[in-house]
Motif scaffolding. Structure first.
Motif, mmCIF file in Angstrom:
data_model
loop_
_atom_site.group_PDB
_atom_site.id
_atom_site.type_symbol
_atom_site.label_atom_id
_atom_site.label_comp_id
_atom_site.label_asym_id
_atom_site.label_seq_id
_atom_site.Cartn_x
_atom_site.Cartn_y
_atom_site.Cartn_z
ATOM 1 N N ASP A 26 0.838 -1.206 0.000
ATOM 2 C CA ASP A 26 0.000 0.000 0.000
ATOM 3 C C ASP A 26 0.873 1.256 0.000
ATOM 4 O O ASP A 26 0.591 2.213 -0.729
ATOM 5 C CB ASP A 26 -0.937 0.014 1.205
ATOM 6 C CG ASP A 26 -2.107 -0.946 1.069
ATOM 7 O OD1 ASP A 26 -2.310 -1.521 -0.022
ATOM 8 O OD2 ASP A 26 -2.823 -1.128 2.071
ATOM 9 N N VAL A 41 -6.929 5.968 0.771
ATOM 10 C CA VAL A 41 -7.213 4.538 0.699
ATOM 11 C C VAL A 41 -6.704 3.976 -0.629
ATOM 12 O O VAL A 41 -6.958 4.541 -1.694
ATOM 13 C CB VAL A 41 -8.726 4.277 0.835
ATOM 14 C CG1 VAL A 41 -9.050 2.810 0.605
ATOM 15 C CG2 VAL A 41 -9.220 4.733 2.200
ATOM 16 N N THR A 58 -7.091 1.286 -3.301
ATOM 17 C CA THR A 58 -8.085 0.320 -3.781
ATOM 18 C C THR A 58 -7.377 -0.923 -4.334
ATOM 19 O O THR A 58 -6.182 -0.868 -4.666
ATOM 20 C CB THR A 58 -8.953 0.933 -4.897
ATOM 21 O OG1 THR A 58 -8.122 1.162 -6.043
ATOM 22 C CG2 THR A 58 -9.613 2.239 -4.437
ATOM 23 N N GLU A 93 -7.646 -2.056 -7.230
ATOM 24 C CA GLU A 93 -7.213 -1.696 -8.580
ATOM 25 C C GLU A 93 -5.915 -0.897 -8.538
ATOM 26 O O GLU A 93 -5.006 -1.125 -9.341
ATOM 27 C CB GLU A 93 -8.303 -0.889 -9.307
ATOM 28 C CG GLU A 93 -9.556 -1.677 -9.594
ATOM 29 C CD GLU A 93 -10.504 -1.791 -8.384
ATOM 30 O OE1 GLU A 93 -10.335 -1.074 -7.378
ATOM 31 O OE2 GLU A 93 -11.412 -2.644 -8.446
ATOM 32 N N ASP A 94 -5.837 0.073 -7.590
ATOM 33 C CA ASP A 94 -4.599 0.844 -7.422
ATOM 34 C C ASP A 94 -3.433 -0.089 -7.117
ATOM 35 O O ASP A 94 -2.352 0.033 -7.698
ATOM 36 C CB ASP A 94 -4.711 1.852 -6.265
ATOM 37 C CG ASP A 94 -5.697 2.973 -6.510
ATOM 38 O OD1 ASP A 94 -5.974 3.296 -7.684
ATOM 39 O OD2 ASP A 94 -6.189 3.532 -5.507
#
Length: 156
Positions: A73, A87, A89, A91-92
């Motif tokens: 992350d 946040v 996601t 997809e990210d």
């Protein structure tokens, strides 16, 4: 695997990792170093990989990047220039962490002695079983106090 086709050593993987992180994430600064000592298993693992297949021979290599979800992350936020509290996601994460594996794999591919085709990156909580493939190299890395592991496998 054809002898001499895949000769990538730890120092090359370290240099590739340092170059990729400096160029894509850390604004030109080299802050990725080899980690010595125990490498903890991530509580919430995330793995990204790409395959390099050598022309119709059914052989090649797989470059794998693994870490824990919190580190993935943070890498995603850094690569996508997100706010620290934003946040991430799924997809990210798939886009950013997969792109790191893609660029590392592309650089490894350039070191192969034979022309190879690079697959699209894949991201999952664990890499596919590699029991039938040969382990070649692994190098644990430290990035901003976090652990990542780069590994290379032959595909046959």
């Amino acid at each position: 695997m054809i002898a001499g086709t895949l000769t990538v050593d730890r120092d090359q993987i370290l240099a590739i990792s340092q170059d990729v992180f400096a160029a894509m994430i850390d604004g030109g600064e080299t802050i990725v170093f080899e980690r010595f000592g125990a490498v903890p298993e991530p509580a919430d693992p995330i793995v990204a990989w790409v395959d390099m297949t050598i022309g119709g021979l059914g052989i090649g290599a797989r470059a794998v990047v693994r870490t824990g979800r919190p580190v993935a992350d943070e890498l995603t936020r850094a690569l996508l220039v997100m706010n620290p509290d934003e946040v991430v996601t799924p997809e990210d994460l798939a886009d950013a962490f997969g792109e790191i594996a893609n660029v590392v794999g592309g650089n490894v591919k350039s070191l192969l002695a034979a022309h190879a085709v690079l697959s699209l990156p894949a991201v999952a909580s664990e890499a596919p079983a590699m029991a039938e493939h040969q382990f070649l190299q692994e190098i644990p890395l430290d990035w901003r106090g976090h652990v990542l592991v780069m590994s290379l496998w032959s595909l046959s």
